[in-house]
Structures are given as C-alpha cells and as structure tokens.
Scaffold this motif. Structure first.
Motif, PDB file in Angstrom:
ATOM      1  N   MET A   9     -67.802   9.238  -2.219  1.00  0.00           N
ATOM      2  CA  MET A   9     -68.540   8.548  -1.154  1.00  0.00           C
ATOM      3  C   MET A   9     -67.733   7.407  -0.535  1.00  0.00           C
ATOM      4  SD  MET A   9     -72.382   8.480  -2.809  1.00  0.00           S
ATOM      5  CE  MET A   9     -73.061   7.510  -1.458  1.00  0.00           C
ATOM      6  N   GLU A  10     -66.713   6.921  -1.271  1.00  0.00           N
ATOM      7  CA  GLU A  10     -65.905   5.815  -0.775  1.00  0.00           C
ATOM      8  C   GLU A  10     -65.171   6.178   0.515  1.00  0.00           C
ATOM      9  OE1 GLU A  10     -62.108   3.049  -2.252  1.00  0.00           O
ATOM     10  OE2 GLU A  10     -62.846   4.723  -3.470  1.00  0.00           O
ATOM     11  N   HIS A  11     -64.842   7.482   0.683  1.00  0.00           N
ATOM     12  CA  HIS A  11     -64.029   7.892   1.820  1.00  0.00           C
ATOM     13  C   HIS A  11     -64.855   8.373   3.007  1.00  0.00           C
ATOM     14  CE1 HIS A  11     -60.480   7.426  -0.636  1.00  0.00           C
ATOM     15  NE2 HIS A  11     -61.006   8.217  -1.568  1.00  0.00           N
ATOM     16  N   LEU A  12     -66.167   8.203   2.968  1.00  0.00           N
ATOM     17  CA  LEU A  12     -67.002   8.537   4.114  1.00  0.00           C
ATOM     18  C   LEU A  12     -66.678   7.615   5.276  1.00  0.00           C
ATOM     19  CD1 LEU A  12     -70.493   8.990   2.386  1.00  0.00           C
ATOM     20  CD2 LEU A  12     -69.016  10.813   3.240  1.00  0.00           C
ATOM     21  N   GLU A  13     -66.915   8.090   6.501  1.00  0.00           N
ATOM     22  CA  GLU A  13     -66.679   7.230   7.657  1.00  0.00           C
ATOM     23  C   GLU A  13     -67.666   6.064   7.626  1.00  0.00           C
ATOM     24  OE1 GLU A  13     -67.493   9.009  11.369  1.00  0.00           O
ATOM     25  OE2 GLU A  13     -69.228  10.144  10.684  1.00  0.00           O
ATOM     26  N   MET A  14     -67.252   4.938   8.242  1.00  0.00           N
ATOM     27  CA  MET A  14     -68.044   3.717   8.167  1.00  0.00           C
ATOM     28  C   MET A  14     -69.440   3.894   8.742  1.00  0.00           C
ATOM     29  SD  MET A  14     -68.394   0.680   7.124  1.00  0.00           S
ATOM     30  CE  MET A  14     -66.726   0.378   6.534  1.00  0.00           C
ATOM     31  N   ARG A  15     -69.559   4.676   9.821  1.00  0.00           N
ATOM     32  CA  ARG A  15     -70.876   4.888  10.425  1.00  0.00           C
ATOM     33  C   ARG A  15     -71.823   5.545   9.427  1.00  0.00           C
ATOM     34  NH1 ARG A  15     -73.326   9.146  13.005  1.00  0.00           N
ATOM     35  NH2 ARG A  15     -74.932   8.619  14.553  1.00  0.00           N
ATOM     36  N   ARG A  16     -71.316   6.507   8.681  1.00  0.00           N
ATOM     37  CA  ARG A  16     -72.119   7.189   7.671  1.00  0.00           C
ATOM     38  C   ARG A  16     -72.501   6.231   6.537  1.00  0.00           C
ATOM     39  NH1 ARG A  16     -75.836  11.018   6.902  1.00  0.00           N
ATOM     40  NH2 ARG A  16     -75.560  12.188   4.955  1.00  0.00           N
ATOM     41  N   LYS A  17     -71.540   5.381   6.167  1.00  0.00           N
ATOM     42  CA  LYS A  17     -71.822   4.405   5.117  1.00  0.00           C
ATOM     43  C   LYS A  17     -72.935   3.442   5.535  1.00  0.00           C
ATOM     44  CE  LYS A  17     -67.301   4.210   2.828  1.00  0.00           C
ATOM     45  NZ  LYS A  17     -66.192   3.316   2.421  1.00  0.00           N
ATOM     46  N   VAL A  18     -72.893   2.999   6.786  1.00  0.00           N
ATOM     47  CA  VAL A  18     -73.913   2.073   7.285  1.00  0.00           C
ATOM     48  C   VAL A  18     -75.295   2.724   7.255  1.00  0.00           C
ATOM     49  CG1 VAL A  18     -74.733   0.812   9.322  1.00  0.00           C
ATOM     50  CG2 VAL A  18     -72.305   0.751   8.699  1.00  0.00           C
ATOM     51  N   ILE A  19     -75.361   3.995   7.629  1.00  0.00           N
ATOM     52  CA  ILE A  19     -76.648   4.717   7.600  1.00  0.00           C
ATOM     53  C   ILE A  19     -77.182   4.799   6.163  1.00  0.00           C
ATOM     54  CG2 ILE A  19     -77.737   6.961   7.963  1.00  0.00           C
ATOM     55  CD1 ILE A  19     -75.882   7.375  10.338  1.00  0.00           C
ATOM     56  N   ILE A  20     -76.278   5.090   5.231  1.00  0.00           N
ATOM     57  CA  ILE A  20     -76.694   5.157   3.826  1.00  0.00           C
ATOM     58  C   ILE A  20     -77.157   3.788   3.340  1.00  0.00           C
ATOM     59  CG2 ILE A  20     -75.890   5.585   1.471  1.00  0.00           C
ATOM     60  CD1 ILE A  20     -73.918   7.622   2.665  1.00  0.00           C
ATOM     61  N   MET A  21     -76.436   2.742   3.737  1.00  0.00           N
ATOM     62  CA  MET A  21     -76.819   1.390   3.337  1.00  0.00           C
ATOM     63  C   MET A  21     -78.200   1.018   3.871  1.00  0.00           C
ATOM     64  SD  MET A  21     -74.746  -0.194   1.304  1.00  0.00           S
ATOM     65  CE  MET A  21     -75.347  -1.856   1.563  1.00  0.00           C
ATOM     66  N   LEU A  22     -78.505   1.446   5.084  1.00  0.00           N
ATOM     67  CA  LEU A  22     -79.820   1.160   5.666  1.00  0.00           C
ATOM     68  C   LEU A  22     -80.932   1.838   4.854  1.00  0.00           C
ATOM     69  CD1 LEU A  22     -79.088   1.478   9.505  1.00  0.00           C
ATOM     70  CD2 LEU A  22     -79.593  -0.620   8.217  1.00  0.00           C
ATOM     71  N   SER A  23     -80.674   3.052   4.406  1.00  0.00           N
ATOM     72  CA  SER A  23     -81.674   3.749   3.607  1.00  0.00           C
ATOM     73  C   SER A  23     -81.851   3.080   2.246  1.00  0.00           C
ATOM     74  CB  SER A  23     -81.284   5.222   3.430  1.00  0.00           C
ATOM     75  OG  SER A  23     -80.085   5.358   2.700  1.00  0.00           O
ATOM     76  N   ILE A  24     -80.751   2.602   1.673  1.00  0.00           N
ATOM     77  CA  ILE A  24     -80.825   1.884   0.394  1.00  0.00           C
ATOM     78  C   ILE A  24     -81.612   0.585   0.561  1.00  0.00           C
ATOM     79  CG2 ILE A  24     -79.476   0.638  -1.341  1.00  0.00           C
ATOM     80  CD1 ILE A  24     -77.247   2.687  -0.890  1.00  0.00           C
ATOM     81  N   MET A  25     -81.323  -0.129   1.664  1.00  0.00           N
ATOM     82  CA  MET A  25     -82.011  -1.398   1.902  1.00  0.00           C
ATOM     83  C   MET A  25     -83.492  -1.194   2.162  1.00  0.00           C
ATOM     84  SD  MET A  25     -79.283  -3.789   3.970  1.00  0.00           S
ATOM     85  CE  MET A  25     -78.748  -2.566   5.174  1.00  0.00           C
ATOM     86  N   ALA A  26     -83.846  -0.058   2.762  1.00  0.00           N
ATOM     87  CA  ALA A  26     -85.272   0.241   2.973  1.00  0.00           C
ATOM     88  C   ALA A  26     -85.990   0.392   1.642  1.00  0.00           C
ATOM     89  CB  ALA A  26     -85.410   1.519   3.803  1.00  0.00           C
ATOM     90  N   ALA A  27     -85.342   1.076   0.699  1.00  0.00           N
ATOM     91  CA  ALA A  27     -85.932   1.239  -0.632  1.00  0.00           C
ATOM     92  C   ALA A  27     -86.041  -0.103  -1.345  1.00  0.00           C
ATOM     93  CB  ALA A  27     -85.100   2.213  -1.457  1.00  0.00           C
ATOM     94  N   MET A  28     -84.997  -0.914  -1.255  1.00  0.00           N
ATOM     95  CA  MET A  28     -85.014  -2.225  -1.905  1.00  0.00           C
ATOM     96  C   MET A  28     -86.069  -3.136  -1.300  1.00  0.00           C
ATOM     97  SD  MET A  28     -81.230  -3.536  -2.904  1.00  0.00           S
ATOM     98  CE  MET A  28     -82.017  -5.032  -3.460  1.00  0.00           C
ATOM     99  N   LEU A  29     -86.211  -3.079   0.025  1.00  0.00           N
ATOM    100  CA  LEU A  29     -87.197  -3.927   0.699  1.00  0.00           C
ATOM    101  C   LEU A  29     -88.607  -3.608   0.210  1.00  0.00           C
ATOM    102  CD1 LEU A  29     -87.719  -6.061   2.904  1.00  0.00           C
ATOM    103  CD2 LEU A  29     -87.975  -4.179   4.534  1.00  0.00           C
TER     104      LEU A  29
END
Length: 538
Positions: free
Chosen positions: A1-21
């Motif tokens: 997952m480290e080598h995913l493009e940054m746009r994809r990483k940001v989308i994944i981070m948003l989904s993680i933050m939604a769960a955390m919120l």
C-alpha cells in the motif's frame, strides 16, 4: 500500500478518518454526560466502571485484532469494528440501570478496539515512519475534533433532552463510515498462510481480565487481602506463566515475545503504560470536579474541557510536522511530558473557589503536553520493528496504554472514594460537635448526603429538605459545602498522583529511550549495524 499513488492514499485516509470520527464522537460525548446519567440511573460506586469496561474490552480486542490484521488485512476488522460499535451504542441508549450501561459499554469497547487498532496500523501501511508524523497529526486532529464537539454536545443533550440521545445521535455516522470503508478501502490478499494462536489469545485474556478486575474491586467491594482479590491475582499469575510458555512454542504467537528484546519497543510500551495511567486516571475525573466541586452546568463543563482538546490538536499537529521535517522525536517527547506534569500539578491546587478560567488554563497545559507526546510513542514502536509485525506492534502500544489507563482509573477511583469518605466523616463530626441540639433524624440525613452524587443535582436536594425549619436547612447547606470540600480534597489527590505517574514517564524517556533514525521506507530493513541491533527481534 506504500506505493499507491497519493490521490488513492488520500481517499483511503478519508475513509479511515470517517471510521475514527464515528468511534471518537461516541466515546468523547460520554464524559460530560456521565454525571447526569449517574444522577438518573444511580450507582456512583460504579462510576469508574463505565470507563474501565470500555478500556478492558477494547484492550483485549486491540491486541488480538492486531495480529489477525497482520494475517488477513485491516479492512474486514475495521468493518466488523464499526458494526459491533454501532450495536453497542444502540444498546447503551436503552440502558435501564448502571449495570446494563456498563455491559453495553463493554460491547462498544470490543468494536472500538477493532477500529482504533486497525486505523492506526493502516496509516503505517500507507506511509513510512519518517512521513507518519504529519499524518498522525491529522488523525489526532480528527479525534480532537470529536473531543471538542462531543463533550459540548453531550452536555447540551443531557441539559435539554433525554440522555439516551447521547448514544444515538451519531449512529448515522456509523453507516456512512461503514460504506466509506467498504467501497474505498482496498482488500489485501495475504500470500503466506499463518495459524491462529487460539491458546495464546485465551491465556492473554485470562491474564488481563482477572488483573484488571482485581485492581478495580480491591479497596472497594473487597479488601486487598480478601480471598476474592488474592484469587484473582493467583489466576493472573498462573495464566501469565502459561501464556509465556505457550508463546515460546507456537509458530505464530499472538504477541511475539522476541519483540521485547528490542529496547526501544519495550521502553516505549512501559512509558505508554505510565502515560495511560496518569492521563486517563486524572482527566477522567475532571468533569466531575468541574460539575461537582465548581458547580458548573454540564453544558458549560463541555466548554471548560474544550481547550484541552484544542490544545491537544494543535500540539499533535505541530509535533507531527516537526518529527517529519527533522526525523527527531526524543526532545519533543520530553517537552510534552514536562508540560503535562506542570498542568496536572496545577490541577492539584484547584479547590471550591477555583474559577472556570483557571480550570481552562490548566486544561490547555495538559492538552498541549498530551498532543506533543502522545503520538510519538506509537511512532517509536512502529519504527523499531519490522513492517511485517506492524499490526501486533501497534496494538501492543494501545494494549499497554489502555492497560495503564484501566489500572490508573481503578486505583485512583478507589483512593478517591476512601479519601472522600474519611474527609467527609471527619468534617461532619466537627460540625455536629459545634452545632447544639442535633436530632437523630438529622444525623440520618447527614448519612444520606454522604454521596458526591448529590452535588450534581443540589437544587433537587435542597427542595427535598425545603420543609425543614430554617436552622435545619442552614445545617443541610453546611453539610453540602463540606461534601464539596471533601470531593475537592479527594480529587486533588488523584490529580497529584497523575502528575507523579507522568513524571515517571518523563524520567524513563530521558534515561532509557534511545533515539534511532526514522526509516524512510516500509521496505527498508536497517541502515546501519547500530539500527540493526536496535530493531533485531530475535
């Protein structure tokens, strides 16, 4: 997952933050609401259990899920965690007694442990240690956002609506978070097959549960040397030795013991234990001080606590940026712990005359220090071990931190209750001795008032005694003032204990935590012989 493009990483981070919120909002909303919930349901003697059971179940889940997520990936456990947490929140809202609330909070804890463990581990999958600082700052900001709005909204709800809505209002966020994770988070196929350490998982649970129960019950329900407490400690010791024996023999241990040969890993977890004990044990009782001793409403109590979380967000964000830029973390950790000790020491000197302004300044100090130091010890652990152990290593941080928090809350709760009772009895005896013509009936009323819960609803208490003669009503008011002073005295001792515990974490960091360079890639093993020695697992 480290080598995913940054746009994809940001989308994944948003989904993680939604769960955390979702999880964070449901956790933080309870703090300022609980005094009013206790006033309705009763059972103040179980006050700390509402928090203890959550930390207990989430600690067990976090460490078990940490290893499983290393095998099967993070996605299924985040989804399962959201589902379990949602069910727990729904049930908490229909609680008819404090014991039911505690049981349903335990269900919430199982789900919360899954969410938090996999969320922070997923960040480690996406970014190498050198880049994680700023992303952990963003994650902390999400939690901080929930910590700002949660307590304030919780106080407003219990002041204007039924407290059940505290647990129900954010359920729609659970559905949104679940869908976001389901569609946006990538599934990872594990190439290697590993066996699941069922025996080790059971023995770890049998070690932790009796240990935490013994600290919770000792001094309250049972004496420290009672057969019940001694029996619980005995079970803990036996289960612990069997756990160690099992983990040395299995091929895929739930908690690889070789990781503890790494000094950075071990010291960071010990510091995390002290940090959890001091932080949770002190801050959990702050809303009780604000509402019970200072007489602030539940709604305003949320505003008084708000600066703590705002300062925490600011401290975490700035600290994360500095770590990412410089690759250094030890001085920041020391600074954060020192600021926390200063804030908790100031809390020790608060009394019945303390203003909201003073309380807010103390909250800013504690929050700033917490924000600076708290994320660093997750980063030090993740940086010290191989990436294949990321899940179990990250969950071990949560295990030790929440284990410390559970024991800290339990011990401080026991000390606080005993201290309050002794101080109240001593002061009321002085009042009785100096007041002529005290009737036996009045003596019984004093016993009825020997409960800090009455401070949360003084208006109703005074109304109950409104038919008494003026001199008797004046006597009752004096007893209530003694109760306020006794609660202040008891809580001050808890805050000082918290400061001493955090001071111990400062000393451990200063003398024993070695700073090693942060890796710039998850695939990087070691960059030098020195780093190899530090990161070696066996």
């Amino acid at each position: 997952m480290e080598h995913l493009e940054m746009r994809r990483k940001v989308i994944i981070m948003l989904s993680i933050m939604a769960a955390m919120l979702f999880a964070a909002l449901n956790q933080t909303i309870v703090g300022t609401s609980l005094p009013k919930i206790i006033a309705d349901l009763g059972g103040i003697e179980y006050y700390s259990w509402v928090f203890t059971i959550f930390m207990l179940t989430s600690s067990i889940t976090a460490i078990l899920v940490g290893k499983l997520s290393d095998i099967y990936g993070r996605k299924p456990f985040i989804l399962l965690g959201i589902g379990v947490f949602s069910v727990g929140s729904l049930l908490c809202g229909v609680s008819g007694s404090i014991l039911e609330l505690i049981a349903y909070r335990g269900i919430q804890g199982f789900g919360g442990g899954m969410i938090m463990s996999t969320a922070f581990t997923a960040v480690g999958d996406l970014f190498p240690p050198r880049e994680r600082g700023k992303w952990q700052g963003i994650m902390s900001s999400v939690f901080g956002l929930a910590s700002v709005f949660g307590p304030t909204l919780g106080g407003y709800i219990v002041d204007h609506f039924h407290w059940h809505w505290v647990f129900w209002i954010f359920l729609p966020f659970g559905l949104v978070a679940f869908l976001a994770i389901h569609f946006l988070f990538p599934s990872v196929q594990r190439k290697e097959k590993e066996s699941i350490d069922y025996t080790g998982s059971l023995l770890l649970t049998l070690t932790m549960v009796p240990l935490l129960l013994s600290f919770t019950w000792a001094g309250n329900q049972y004496d420290w040397v009672s057969p019940e407490i001694i029996g619980l400690f005995a079970v803990t010791i036996v289960a612990f030795f069997l756990f160690i024996r099992t983990e040395k023999r299995v091929t895929s241990p739930v908690l690889p013991l070789d990781m503890f040969k790494n000094k950075v890993f071990t010291v960071s977890n010990i510091i995390g234990f002290f940090l959890g004990a001091g932080m949770f044990g002190s801050i959990m009782y702050m809303p009780f001080f604000i509402q019970g001793v200072m007489g602030t409403s539940a709604t305003k109590s949320g505003f008084v606590m708000m600066p703590l979380t705002l300062a925490m967000v600011a401290g975490s964000t700035i600290s994360g940026q500095i770590v990412t830029k410089t690759g250094k973390y030890k001085k920041l950790a020391l600074l954060g712990l020192f600021i926390m000790v200063s804030g908790m020491t100031s809390m020790h000197f608060m009394d019945t005359e303390t203003t909201n302004t003073t309380a807010i300044l103390n909250m800013i100090l504690v929050g700033s220090g917490l924000g600076i130091a708290f994320p660093i010890f997750t980063l030090t652990v993740q940086n010290a071990i191989e990436h294949k152990y990321l899940g179990v290593a990250t969950s071990s941080v949560q295990l030790f931190r929440q284990l410390g928090g559970t024991i800290g809350v339990s011990i401080m709760g026991s000390v606080m209750n005993n201290s309050l009772t002794d101080h109240f009895n001593k002061e009321t005896q002085k009042l009785i001795a100096s007041t002529p013509n005290i009737s036996p009936q009045m003596g019984e009323q004093i016993k009825e008032l020997a409960n800090p819960q009455v401070l949360l609803n003084q208006g109703a208490v005074l109304e109950k005694f409104s038919a008494l003669p003026p001199e008797s009503l004046a006597f009752i008011k004096q007893v209530l003032e003694i109760l306020r002073g006794s609660l202040s005295y008891a809580l001050n001792g808890g805050f000082l204990t918290g400061a001493i515990v955090i001071g111990s974490a400062f000393l451990l960091t200063f003398f024993f935590l070695k700073e090693i360079p942060l890796r710039t890639s998850n695939e990087e093993k070691t960059a030098s012989k020195e780093q190899a020695a530090e990161r070696k697992l066996g």
